[in-house]
Motif scaffolding. Structure first.
Motif, PDB file in Angstrom:
ATOM      1  N   THR A 160      -7.885 -25.173 -47.848  1.00 52.76           N
ATOM      2  CA  THR A 160      -8.817 -26.239 -47.483  1.00 52.76           C
ATOM      3  C   THR A 160      -9.546 -25.848 -46.205  1.00 52.76           C
ATOM      4  O   THR A 160      -9.110 -24.969 -45.466  1.00 52.76           O
ATOM      5  N   HIS A 161     -10.650 -26.545 -45.956  1.00 49.54           N
ATOM      6  CA  HIS A 161     -11.413 -26.297 -44.734  1.00 49.54           C
ATOM      7  C   HIS A 161     -10.551 -26.522 -43.501  1.00 49.54           C
ATOM      8  O   HIS A 161     -10.570 -25.718 -42.564  1.00 49.54           O
ATOM      9  N   TRP A 162      -9.766 -27.590 -43.521  1.00 55.81           N
ATOM     10  CA  TRP A 162      -8.884 -27.880 -42.381  1.00 55.81           C
ATOM     11  C   TRP A 162      -7.885 -26.756 -42.160  1.00 55.81           C
ATOM     12  O   TRP A 162      -7.642 -26.334 -41.021  1.00 55.81           O
ATOM     13  N   GLU A 163      -7.312 -26.245 -43.240  1.00 53.80           N
ATOM     14  CA  GLU A 163      -6.275 -25.223 -43.101  1.00 53.80           C
ATOM     15  C   GLU A 163      -6.850 -23.911 -42.574  1.00 53.80           C
ATOM     16  O   GLU A 163      -6.192 -23.209 -41.797  1.00 53.80           O
ATOM     17  N   TRP A 164      -8.076 -23.561 -42.979  1.00 52.85           N
ATOM     18  CA  TRP A 164      -8.702 -22.361 -42.421  1.00 52.85           C
ATOM     19  C   TRP A 164      -8.802 -22.468 -40.904  1.00 52.85           C
ATOM     20  O   TRP A 164      -8.477 -21.526 -40.169  1.00 52.85           O
ATOM     21  N   HIS A 165      -9.257 -23.624 -40.418  1.00 50.87           N
ATOM     22  CA  HIS A 165      -9.444 -23.778 -38.971  1.00 50.87           C
ATOM     23  C   HIS A 165      -8.115 -23.952 -38.235  1.00 50.87           C
ATOM     24  O   HIS A 165      -7.991 -23.532 -37.078  1.00 50.87           O
ATOM     25  N   ALA A 166      -7.124 -24.565 -38.889  1.00 55.88           N
ATOM     26  CA  ALA A 166      -5.814 -24.709 -38.258  1.00 55.88           C
ATOM     27  C   ALA A 166      -5.136 -23.350 -38.104  1.00 55.88           C
ATOM     28  O   ALA A 166      -4.463 -23.093 -37.107  1.00 55.88           O
ATOM     29  N   ARG A 167      -5.334 -22.481 -39.064  1.00 54.53           N
ATOM     30  CA  ARG A 167      -4.669 -21.180 -39.023  1.00 54.53           C
ATOM     31  C   ARG A 167      -5.428 -20.171 -38.170  1.00 54.53           C
ATOM     32  O   ARG A 167      -4.823 -19.305 -37.527  1.00 54.53           O
TER      33      ARG A 167
END
Length: 229
Positions: free
Chosen positions: A119-126
């Motif tokens: 997800t978009h959120w997971e890309w930025h969280a990682r």
């Protein structure tokens, strides 16, 4: 009067992390099936901050049990749940479903397997610093600010704290170590905010490798100052 940052984090800090994972994603959690957004939150948090899961479960459940009343609404001392595509009447039950999934994951010790971000959120969280770098230096305005990609990379390196540069270099190497298909690297840089194409003749992964090499180069060493005779 809005809530102080410390008090906000105590009440809603991890709740906000969970809800942020749903932005742009369907909140279609069911009692027997967590949504893709919640799975992304669980996967990333289990592998980076497993202790935060219990806090998330508690904050979700407390918010669902005690939604803000008129006084807290008027004072601004509450967490405004963003629009997740659900009617307001369904939010409370949905929060309980999410809390139940997180509780079940903790009690069973079920750690989601590692995966590339989904997800978009997971890309930025990682890859948080890579998102800052690509979104800040390689937005659609990049051609107006810099003559070429290399100049933009050098500007980032020259104007950013060396510890942050090292963090970005680590994230670049982690992403490259995943050995994704080129189409997935193209997706990655897009999700992380890059709005211009890599310079020719580089593919997305080839350019990322070049950036990692450039950022990893030590500063020039000109030796000790010369001594006068």
């Amino acid at each position: 009067m809005s809530m102080k940052p410390l008090e906000f984090d105590r009440r809603y800090g991890e709740l906000d992390q969970v809800i942020s994972a749903f932005l742009g994603m369907p909140a279609d959690d069911e009692p027997d099936r967590p949504s893709e957004a919640l799975q992304s939150y669980l996967r990333h948090t289990w592998h980076t901050r497993p202790w935060a899961l219990a806090t998330a479960e508690t904050q979700l459940r407390e918010y669902a049990r005690n939604p803000p009343g008129r006084l807290r609404l008027s004072l601004g001392e509450f967490y405004p749940v963003p629009d997740v595509g659900l009617p307001e009447s369904a939010i409370q039950d949905w929060l309980f479903v999410i809390a139940d999934h997180i509780k079940a994951s903790i009690e069973s010790g079920t750690v989601p397997p590692t995966s590339i971000p989904r997800t978009h959120w997971e890309w930025h969280a990682r890859f948080p610093e890579l998102g800052q770098f690509l979104g800040g230096w390689f937005s659609q305005d990049m051609p107006d600010a810099f003559p070429d990609h290399d100049t933009a990379v050098r500007d980032y390196k020259d104007t950013t704290d060396s510890h942050v540069v090292a963090r970005l270099t680590g994230e670049l190497n982690e992403l490259l170590a995943l050995r994704l298909d080129e189409s997935d690297y193209a997706l990655a840089v897009t999700e992380l905010g890059m709005e211009v194409d890599p310079p020719r003749p580089y593919s997305p992964s080839g350019w990322l490798a070049l950036v990692a090499q450039t950022l990893g180069e030590p500063p020039a060493d000109y030796g000790p100052p010369s001594q006068g005779v």
